[in-house]
Scaffold this active site. Structure first.
Site, PDB file in Angstrom:
ATOM      1  N   ASN A  96      -1.090  -5.859  -8.123  1.00 60.67           N
ATOM      2  CA  ASN A  96      -1.288  -6.128  -6.695  1.00 60.67           C
ATOM      3  C   ASN A  96      -0.852  -7.565  -6.399  1.00 60.67           C
ATOM      4  OD1 ASN A  96      -2.192  -5.577  -4.057  1.00 60.67           O
ATOM      5  ND2 ASN A  96      -4.179  -6.505  -4.475  1.00 60.67           N
ATOM      6  N   ASP A 306     -13.942  -2.970  -8.530  1.00 63.07           N
ATOM      7  CA  ASP A 306     -12.748  -2.932  -7.671  1.00 63.07           C
ATOM      8  C   ASP A 306     -12.594  -4.272  -6.946  1.00 63.07           C
ATOM      9  OD1 ASP A 306     -10.452  -1.593  -6.919  1.00 63.07           O
ATOM     10  OD2 ASP A 306     -11.328  -0.765  -5.099  1.00 63.07           O
ATOM     11  N   GLY A 325     -10.564  -4.430   1.240  1.00 62.36           N
ATOM     12  CA  GLY A 325     -10.984  -5.036  -0.018  1.00 62.36           C
ATOM     13  C   GLY A 325     -12.259  -5.844   0.059  1.00 62.36           C
TER      14      GLY A 325
END
Length: 417
Positions: A96, A306, A325
């Site tokens: 990412n 996560d 996020g």
């Protein structure tokens, strides 16, 4: 490094010292002695911490930092320090970044940046070039360079033939393929769970069907191709059922869910706090109950934070415009500890090592010291000053939590908070 941990309670069901309070002597990175009243010698550092508990080192299978490309969100150096002080001795780093981790050179860059840290960083290589979902990336070359799995982070593989080819090709080198569970044609422009809350708040919804349809397709492909498939961060009751049925057939499928999907519902969205804008979206209490049952039955293999740092420019905006996020390393253990049994938590935070084929040392004499240090007692509230990350987008700010993480003893290093 020579360390004597005094009065430490061991939590490791596979160990003969499980739930016993003992002294643990580590010499040159190896557990040399476990017992009562071990004498300290001059060359040994003695560590005494309140209600010290020790387990195998925790592993987080889904972590983002930012470097390279988004260093303002989190650098590798600071991210690894955060992981260590949050109790994790190893993390899998998602592709990412900018550029995307899709070559052996980019895997090598991550490895060099993380070298000699207490926390081991294991890169996840992008499944497709630039994570664009068009062409397979250099999977074999990346594995040879150190990548432990392959997937496009938060990007579903829309072309089923591409995933089919990936599953077939990866079998040549026992590779693990990740597939994010979302059918974008169903999800559309949705951003929260399609349910009562999305209607009340006037936010576009993502139905559970978007996740479940993608999982169904991927499991059909896996049944056809064979190979190994990991489905990260599932969030719905039906997803648990689908994976349970696939495992009963003997398919090599594993899955994870997140700490926030296990503990927070879409009711949190009433504040329009953008830290609750996550992907997949927060679901309902019915889904949480099913996820917990999936953990109890062994359908869900592991839990992940996560962890996805996001700079304030992308979070302190209108909910529609905010990026997805939440950070989660710092809150992972204490949030889980508020809701789950301790033995179960340790299993969920360590079992993923076996699926990702990482070393998983037992807590016995002669083993390499790869230890998480913590105190499971004491309820408090998770506050912003508990955040260690560069970014502060935590979905657990203001939430009740339990326990405290001291740090790790791993890779011949002791890191304490």
């Amino acid at each position: 490094m020579n360390v004597l941990l005094k009065d430490a309670t061991i939590i490791d069901p596979s160990s003969s010292f499980h739930q016993k309070t003992v002294d643990i002597l580590i010499e040159d990175g190896t557990i040399s002695k476990i017992g009562s009243n071990i004498s300290k010698e001059d060359h040994i550092d003695e560590i005494t911490l309140p209600n010290l508990h020790v387990s195998r080192g925790w592993f987080d299978s889904s972590v983002c930092f930012g470097e390279p490309g988004y260093e303002e969100r989190e650098t590798i150096a600071n991210g690894l320090e955060v992981a260590a002080k949050s109790g994790f001795t190893s993390i899998a780093l998602n592709p990412n970044t900018l550029p995307i981790t899709d070559t052996s050179a980019s895997v090598g860059f991550l490895d060099s940046k993380a070298k000699n840290h207490a926390v081991r960083l294991y890169p996840i290589g992008s499944l497709t070039t630039k994570s664009e979902g068009k062409d397979l990336a250099e999977l074999y070359d990346m594995q040879q360079a150190g990548a432990i799995a392959f997937g496009d982070y938060k990007k579903a593989i829309q072309n089923p033939n591409l995933l089919k080819i990936a599953l077939l090709y990866a079998q040549n080198f026992d590779g693990l393929v990740l597939s994010f569970p979302q059918d974008n044609s169903i999800a559309g422009k949705g951003m929260v769970n399609e349910e009562e809350q999305s209607t009340l708040l006037g936010l576009k919804g993502i139905p559970s069907l978007a996740e479940e349809l993608q999982i169904s397709r991927d499991l059909f492909l896996l049944e056809y191709t064979g190979g190994k498939l990991h489905i990260p961060t599932i969030s719905t009751a039906k997803s648990v059922t689908l994976i349970k049925e696939a495992k009963a057939k003997g398919l090599q499928v594993s899955c994870s869910t997140t700490v926030h999907h296990l503990t927070l519902t879409d009711q949190e969205l009433q504040t329009f706090e953008t830290s609750y804008k996550v992907q997949p979206p927060l679901r309902t209490q019915k889904d949480i109950d099913a996820l917990k049952q999936g953990i109890k039955e062994g359908t869900i293999d592991m839990v992940t934070s996560d962890h996805q740092p996001m700079d304030i420019e992308n979070k302190n905006v209108e909910f529609d415009n905010a990026k997805y996020g939440t950070i989660g390393l710092e809150s992972a253990f204490v949030a889980l500890n508020y809701h789950f049994d301790l033995d179960q938590i340790i299993s969920l935070l360590t079992k993923g090592k076996d699926i990702f084929k990482l070393e998983n040392q037992p807590l016995e004499e002669g083993s390499i010291a790869d230890l998480s240090l913590f105190n499971p007692e004491g309820e408090t509230t998770f506050e912003t000053d508990h955040i260690l990350s560069t970014s502060a987008n935590s979905a657990f700010a203001g939430k009740p939590v339990k326990g405290n993480v001291y740090g790790v003893l791993a890779n011949k290093q002791l890191v304490l908070k």
